[in-house]
Design an enzyme around this catalytic site. Sequence first.
Site, mmCIF file in Angstrom:
data_model
loop_
_atom_site.group_PDB
_atom_site.id
_atom_site.type_symbol
_atom_site.label_atom_id
_atom_site.label_comp_id
_atom_site.label_asym_id
_atom_site.label_seq_id
_atom_site.Cartn_x
_atom_site.Cartn_y
_atom_site.Cartn_z
ATOM 1 N N CYS A 87 -24.107 -39.050 -84.002
ATOM 2 C CA CYS A 87 -25.409 -38.389 -83.810
ATOM 3 C C CYS A 87 -25.287 -37.156 -82.900
ATOM 4 O O CYS A 87 -24.816 -36.118 -83.356
ATOM 5 C CB CYS A 87 -26.448 -39.370 -83.309
ATOM 6 N N HIS A 97 -26.275 -43.507 -87.192
ATOM 7 C CA HIS A 97 -25.946 -44.414 -86.092
ATOM 8 C C HIS A 97 -25.329 -45.708 -86.633
ATOM 9 O O HIS A 97 -26.021 -46.733 -86.758
ATOM 10 C CB HIS A 97 -27.200 -44.747 -85.281
ATOM 11 N N GLU A 142 -23.584 -47.822 -85.159
ATOM 12 C CA GLU A 142 -23.637 -48.908 -84.169
ATOM 13 C C GLU A 142 -24.947 -49.686 -84.244
ATOM 14 O O GLU A 142 -25.061 -50.783 -83.650
ATOM 15 C CB GLU A 142 -23.425 -48.355 -82.752
#
Length: 223
Positions: free
Chosen positions: A117, A204, A206
Amino acid sequence: MDTPLVAVTGRRRSAAGLHTGPPAMDALEVDAYFSGYAAHVVAAGGLPLHVPGGVDAAAVMDRADALLLTGGNDVDPARYGAVPDAHTSALEPARDALEIALLAAARERGRPVLAICRGIQLVNVAWGGTLYRHLPEHADTRWHDVALSPDSVLAGLHGAGARVNSLHHQGVDRVGDGLVVTATAPDGQVEGLEAERLVAVQWHPEQLDDVPQPEFRWLVDAC
């Protein structure tokens, strides 16, 4: 082989709202990142090393086997010849400087880098590129597909395309020298960049359900 040590960057912010101590502690600062980054590194077989502000970037990368650049606020527009506007989020010039130094140190040492990001935006600026200042259509779209370039690292991880999340209001404009676009959104917006031992994504991973996401496994395996 020892467990690969992955340097993980974060942000510095006020401690207000983050503790249960006396009000005087609100004046303190904390260094932090969202726990998903570390969880995915661990699940991929790595050992996360939090990088606080003010450390020596070369010393960090002398010891770390890889670098993970995490999300956060906007990169300082001055770094690509622009000025803040009404859409600019709180700037972190000290973080910009540290992460650019970490990138340089990682490149000099041949360390693999995963940038997420804000990370892809910082990478592009560090390579001499520019950013779109505000992309409301991306900030307001939670999920979308990305097309992945054949023979790219990302295509090797996901195939021809992937469904990803969208949590950004800025993005890559002019691509930095030496970077290759390997993922694009349906409107053509850059979602992935690659260079030697570097993978940068606008989404993202994660925050996605499967742990670890393949980008993190790539990072650890590349060590």
